[in-house]
Design an enzyme around this catalytic site. Sequence first.
Site, PDB file in Angstrom:
ATOM      1  N   ASP A  17       0.858  -1.171   0.000  1.00 40.87           N
ATOM      2  CA  ASP A  17       0.000   0.000   0.000  1.00 40.87           C
ATOM      3  C   ASP A  17       0.906   1.236   0.000  1.00 40.87           C
ATOM      4  O   ASP A  17       2.044   1.181   0.480  1.00 40.87           O
ATOM      5  CB  ASP A  17      -0.871  -0.027   1.267  1.00 40.87           C
ATOM      6  CG  ASP A  17      -1.612   1.273   1.488  1.00 40.87           C
ATOM      7  OD1 ASP A  17      -2.303   1.726   0.547  1.00 40.87           O
ATOM      8  OD2 ASP A  17      -1.485   1.852   2.582  1.00 40.87           O
ATOM      9  N   ALA A  18       0.410   2.352  -0.539  1.00 42.21           N
ATOM     10  CA  ALA A  18       1.245   3.559  -0.601  1.00 42.21           C
ATOM     11  C   ALA A  18       0.997   4.498   0.579  1.00 42.21           C
ATOM     12  O   ALA A  18       1.891   4.705   1.418  1.00 42.21           O
ATOM     13  CB  ALA A  18       0.998   4.299  -1.916  1.00 42.21           C
ATOM     14  N   TYR A  19      -0.226   5.046   0.678  1.00 41.44           N
ATOM     15  CA  TYR A  19      -0.513   6.121   1.631  1.00 41.44           C
ATOM     16  C   TYR A  19      -0.631   5.581   3.050  1.00 41.44           C
ATOM     17  O   TYR A  19      -1.549   4.819   3.356  1.00 41.44           O
ATOM     18  CB  TYR A  19      -1.792   6.851   1.231  1.00 41.44           C
ATOM     19  CG  TYR A  19      -1.709   7.447  -0.156  1.00 41.44           C
ATOM     20  CD1 TYR A  19      -0.899   8.553  -0.402  1.00 41.44           C
ATOM     21  CD2 TYR A  19      -2.396   6.886  -1.224  1.00 41.44           C
ATOM     22  CE1 TYR A  19      -0.805   9.092  -1.675  1.00 41.44           C
ATOM     23  CE2 TYR A  19      -2.315   7.425  -2.503  1.00 41.44           C
ATOM     24  CZ  TYR A  19      -1.515   8.522  -2.719  1.00 41.44           C
ATOM     25  OH  TYR A  19      -1.419   9.050  -3.978  1.00 41.44           O
TER      26      TYR A  19
ATOM     27  N   SER B 220      -2.286   0.835  -5.002  1.00 40.60           N
ATOM     28  CA  SER B 220      -2.746   2.022  -4.273  1.00 40.60           C
ATOM     29  C   SER B 220      -4.032   2.594  -4.841  1.00 40.60           C
ATOM     30  O   SER B 220      -4.321   2.475  -6.029  1.00 40.60           O
ATOM     31  CB  SER B 220      -1.642   3.084  -4.327  1.00 40.60           C
ATOM     32  OG  SER B 220      -2.129   4.327  -3.867  1.00 40.60           O
ATOM     33  N   ASN B 221      -4.768   3.263  -3.949  1.00 43.28           N
ATOM     34  CA  ASN B 221      -5.929   4.052  -4.355  1.00 43.28           C
ATOM     35  C   ASN B 221      -5.539   5.252  -5.217  1.00 43.28           C
ATOM     36  O   ASN B 221      -6.382   5.822  -5.915  1.00 43.28           O
ATOM     37  CB  ASN B 221      -6.642   4.599  -3.104  1.00 43.28           C
ATOM     38  CG  ASN B 221      -7.587   3.594  -2.470  1.00 43.28           C
ATOM     39  OD1 ASN B 221      -7.997   2.623  -3.101  1.00 43.28           O
ATOM     40  ND2 ASN B 221      -7.961   3.842  -1.222  1.00 43.28           N
TER      41      ASN B 221
ATOM     42  N   ARG C 117      -7.893  13.455   6.051  1.00 51.19           N
ATOM     43  CA  ARG C 117      -7.569  12.060   5.793  1.00 51.19           C
ATOM     44  C   ARG C 117      -8.782  11.148   6.039  1.00 51.19           C
ATOM     45  O   ARG C 117      -9.036  10.213   5.281  1.00 51.19           O
ATOM     46  CB  ARG C 117      -6.376  11.641   6.663  1.00 51.19           C
ATOM     47  CG  ARG C 117      -6.005  10.165   6.596  1.00 51.19           C
ATOM     48  CD  ARG C 117      -5.504   9.731   5.228  1.00 51.19           C
ATOM     49  NE  ARG C 117      -5.031   8.332   5.230  1.00 51.19           N
ATOM     50  CZ  ARG C 117      -4.950   7.568   4.142  1.00 51.19           C
ATOM     51  NH1 ARG C 117      -5.277   8.032   2.948  1.00 51.19           N
ATOM     52  NH2 ARG C 117      -4.522   6.329   4.219  1.00 51.19           N
TER      53      ARG C 117
END
Lengths: 242, 242
Positions: free
Chosen positions: B10-12, B116-117, B41
């Site tokens: 995942d990125a964030y 990622s989203n 967020r």
Amino acid sequence: MSPIRALVFDAYGTLFDVQSVSGLARELCGDKGELITQLWRLKQLEYTWLRTLMKTYEDFHTVTRDALEFTLSAVGVTPSPALCDPLMQRYLHLDLYPEALQALDALRDRKLAILSNGSPDMLTALVRSAGIAARLHDVISVDRVRQYKPDPACYALVEPALQVRRDEVLFISSNGWDVAGAKRYGFQVAWIERGDPAAVPQNSAVGPAEFFRLIRGRAEQLGHEPDFRVRRLTDLPPLVGT
Amino acid sequence: MSPIRALVFDAYGTLFDVQSVSGLARELCGDKGELITQLWRLKQLEYTWLRTLMKTYEDFHTVTRDALEFTLSAVGVTPSPALCDPLMQRYLHLDLYPEALQALDALRDRKLAILSNGSPDMLTALVRSAGIAARLHDVISVDRVRQYKPDPACYALVEPALQVRRDEVLFISSNGWDVAGAKRYGFQVAWIERGDPAAVPQNSAVGPAEFFRLIRGRAEQLGHEPDFRVRRLTDLPPLVGT
């Protein structure tokens, strides 16, 4: 717009005050009661959305209990049955908003119904406890499609249940995300704006109740605006001409 | 368990620190900066879930901007381009967690990727800014399926992209809901538990950063547990035998 033949109400937060668990939460959990109340409600909704996305539906009783157990653990309280059972029980007897009965009575020449995330057993208990069963044409649970709002499949339950077209339905909710979902589906929609939109924080030092209000108290930026914005349920009768 | 041929991050919140917008938020919005950081967020994630449920996908850039505008309005700040543009720009240059490079280097004999989203343009900017493009076999955006995690369609992008079976994938996320979604899909999953699980509040007087940590910092009660729980990215190489 088409004439409104049916008014369909969200239950939790719209007819029934979910914040009415806070008294018991404070009684049972002391200084952490307010924090538990807000975190519980946030998690409960998150779990409905996440389980629908993950395609692992469990009914609202299970989701509400899971959210409560998560919440208690998160704030350092053991999620024992001695705490969870009475808090879950309170969810079956939430307070009706004070103006709800008067509003339902004024609207009695239309088909009135509830469309709620609640499981059938929870809704039966809630409607009975509030004494409004006889006023409702139907109490529709999303459990019939095993998905949660705002999935369109939930709103699609209304037309066959009430024998109306979707543009003849006025859907009423205080939850911004539910307003957006119902409007996107094609209902006429009234948003009950219970918070005070002019009340804004002065700085970052906001407690859980205020933080919750900031998260949930405003119209969502999801591309679908309500047709009507009102402050309370008794503002509805004039909108539909009764 | 099958040998792990690919590690998908995942990125964030996992490779990149979403909290690294808070400095700029304080600079631009003063005392409300911290509140804005946390509310932004939370809303950003809510909007990904709600838009997927409503079947009204917009890319992550749009959703992030909508969430920012909602947040600023909610706290009584006008969402002008002078505020929104630099905050959005900061999202393209989030800080890599300090141990990320060392972890990626130690894992370089496996296929490494991001799922990622983030929209493709956001991810391209982010990966370039952090200087990790050459270390990654692929950067997979959910934009290819126009749904957001934890919808299974997102996780299903990994196998064809990396030419691996799902049980050969170790998916890594610090987000509890993402851990549950990936595990439910059938990946092996490692949860990066960045918060301190022993830190619990004493009472309801918690500010926004603490409230955010309570909402997001723990394993979710969604019926799917991670295979591994670690504290930082550099704990991963021993898990996969490198």
